[in-house]
Design a protein around this motif. Sequence first.
Motif, mmCIF file in Angstrom:
data_model
loop_
_atom_site.group_PDB
_atom_site.id
_atom_site.type_symbol
_atom_site.label_atom_id
_atom_site.label_comp_id
_atom_site.label_asym_id
_atom_site.label_seq_id
_atom_site.Cartn_x
_atom_site.Cartn_y
_atom_site.Cartn_z
ATOM 1 N N HIS A 128 53.706 57.238 65.918
ATOM 2 C CA HIS A 128 54.137 58.611 65.625
ATOM 3 C C HIS A 128 55.181 58.623 64.517
ATOM 4 O O HIS A 128 55.080 59.393 63.551
ATOM 5 C CB HIS A 128 54.689 59.248 66.912
ATOM 6 N N ARG A 129 56.188 57.748 64.621
ATOM 7 C CA ARG A 129 57.230 57.655 63.583
ATOM 8 C C ARG A 129 56.629 57.240 62.240
ATOM 9 O O ARG A 129 57.010 57.760 61.197
ATOM 10 C CB ARG A 129 58.319 56.669 63.998
ATOM 11 N N TYR A 130 55.688 56.300 62.274
ATOM 12 C CA TYR A 130 55.050 55.836 61.036
ATOM 13 C C TYR A 130 54.295 56.966 60.350
ATOM 14 O O TYR A 130 54.414 57.161 59.127
ATOM 15 C CB TYR A 130 54.106 54.671 61.339
ATOM 16 N N ILE A 131 53.526 57.728 61.114
ATOM 17 C CA ILE A 131 52.769 58.839 60.540
ATOM 18 C C ILE A 131 53.718 59.869 59.936
ATOM 19 O O ILE A 131 53.477 60.382 58.833
ATOM 20 C CB ILE A 131 51.848 59.481 61.596
ATOM 21 N N TYR B 110 52.699 65.608 64.204
ATOM 22 C CA TYR B 110 51.889 65.751 65.402
ATOM 23 C C TYR B 110 52.762 65.675 66.642
ATOM 24 O O TYR B 110 53.809 65.041 66.626
ATOM 25 C CB TYR B 110 50.863 64.617 65.486
ATOM 26 N N HIS B 111 52.298 66.304 67.709
ATOM 27 C CA HIS B 111 52.963 66.142 68.996
ATOM 28 C C HIS B 111 52.769 64.687 69.431
ATOM 29 O O HIS B 111 51.684 64.129 69.244
ATOM 30 C CB HIS B 111 52.345 67.098 70.027
ATOM 31 N N PRO B 112 53.793 64.040 70.001
ATOM 32 C CA PRO B 112 53.661 62.630 70.386
ATOM 33 C C PRO B 112 52.466 62.343 71.291
ATOM 34 O O PRO B 112 51.832 61.305 71.167
ATOM 35 C CB PRO B 112 54.974 62.334 71.114
ATOM 36 N N ASP B 113 52.123 63.265 72.180
ATOM 37 C CA ASP B 113 50.975 63.059 73.062
ATOM 38 C C ASP B 113 49.646 63.082 72.299
ATOM 39 O O ASP B 113 48.659 62.510 72.743
ATOM 40 C CB ASP B 113 50.933 64.118 74.164
ATOM 41 N N PHE B 114 49.624 63.757 71.156
ATOM 42 C CA PHE B 114 48.392 63.882 70.374
ATOM 43 C C PHE B 114 48.052 62.586 69.651
ATOM 44 O O PHE B 114 46.900 62.380 69.259
ATOM 45 C CB PHE B 114 48.526 65.032 69.375
ATOM 46 N N TYR C 25 47.706 59.583 70.756
ATOM 47 C CA TYR C 25 46.698 58.808 71.484
ATOM 48 C C TYR C 25 45.308 59.410 71.281
ATOM 49 O O TYR C 25 44.334 58.681 71.099
ATOM 50 C CB TYR C 25 47.054 58.722 72.969
ATOM 51 N N TYR C 26 45.203 60.726 71.295
ATOM 52 C CA TYR C 26 43.927 61.392 71.024
ATOM 53 C C TYR C 26 43.474 61.084 69.599
ATOM 54 O O TYR C 26 42.307 60.771 69.361
ATOM 55 C CB TYR C 26 44.042 62.908 71.225
ATOM 56 N N LEU C 27 44.391 61.166 68.659
ATOM 57 C CA LEU C 27 44.076 60.913 67.262
ATOM 58 C C LEU C 27 43.554 59.488 67.060
ATOM 59 O O LEU C 27 42.538 59.271 66.396
ATOM 60 C CB LEU C 27 45.318 61.148 66.402
ATOM 61 N N LEU C 28 44.215 58.516 67.657
ATOM 62 C CA LEU C 28 43.777 57.122 67.547
ATOM 63 C C LEU C 28 42.399 56.926 68.173
ATOM 64 O O LEU C 28 41.547 56.236 67.614
ATOM 65 C CB LEU C 28 44.791 56.193 68.207
ATOM 66 N N ASN C 29 42.171 57.538 69.324
ATOM 67 C CA ASN C 29 40.874 57.446 69.987
ATOM 68 C C ASN C 29 39.780 58.078 69.121
ATOM 69 O O ASN C 29 38.695 57.529 68.967
ATOM 70 C CB ASN C 29 40.928 58.115 71.355
ATOM 71 N N HIS C 30 40.090 59.210 68.542
ATOM 72 C CA HIS C 30 39.132 59.919 67.687
ATOM 73 C C HIS C 30 38.783 59.085 66.448
ATOM 74 O O HIS C 30 37.668 59.164 65.931
ATOM 75 C CB HIS C 30 39.715 61.273 67.275
ATOM 76 N N MET C 31 39.716 58.285 65.971
ATOM 77 C CA MET C 31 39.492 57.435 64.805
ATOM 78 C C MET C 31 38.798 56.129 65.174
ATOM 79 O O MET C 31 38.506 55.313 64.304
ATOM 80 C CB MET C 31 40.825 57.150 64.112
ATOM 81 N N GLY C 32 38.557 55.900 66.481
ATOM 82 C CA GLY C 32 37.827 54.718 66.912
ATOM 83 C C GLY C 32 38.692 53.552 67.350
ATOM 84 O O GLY C 32 38.184 52.469 67.598
ATOM 85 N N PHE C 33 39.986 53.763 67.437
ATOM 86 C CA PHE C 33 40.876 52.706 67.904
ATOM 87 C C PHE C 33 40.846 52.644 69.428
ATOM 88 O O PHE C 33 40.619 53.653 70.093
ATOM 89 C CB PHE C 33 42.318 52.947 67.446
ATOM 90 N N SER C 34 41.085 51.474 69.971
ATOM 91 C CA SER C 34 41.179 51.337 71.421
ATOM 92 C C SER C 34 42.522 50.724 71.771
ATOM 93 O O SER C 34 43.150 50.060 70.950
ATOM 94 C CB SER C 34 40.033 50.476 71.963
ATOM 95 N N TRP C 35 42.942 50.962 73.004
ATOM 96 C CA TRP C 35 44.241 50.495 73.476
ATOM 97 C C TRP C 35 44.053 49.135 74.132
ATOM 98 O O TRP C 35 43.368 49.015 75.131
ATOM 99 C CB TRP C 35 44.818 51.490 74.477
#
Length: 70
Positions: free
Chosen positions: A20-23, A31-35, A37-47
């Motif tokens: 979040h800080r990097y973006i 972005y809201h901090p909770d968003f 994780y959604y953004l990363l998932n939408h871009m195809g990243f996994s945790w």
Amino acid sequence: MEQRAGNTQVGGRLTGADIHRYIQSEFGGNYHPDFIYYLLNHMGFSWITSRSKHPKQSIDAQEAFKQIPN
């Protein structure tokens, strides 16, 4: 995390707050901090997390075990 000159972090874990800080700093996105994780998932990243280490773990014992012939 360890700190290095120039506020560059080395090692440790990367968290949603770090991303979040990097973006915010690199792209000016707000972005809201909770968003994040959604953004990363939408871009195809996994945790992915690492497996924790037991506090009484012995690296010497592990290396000795690897030397036992099968």
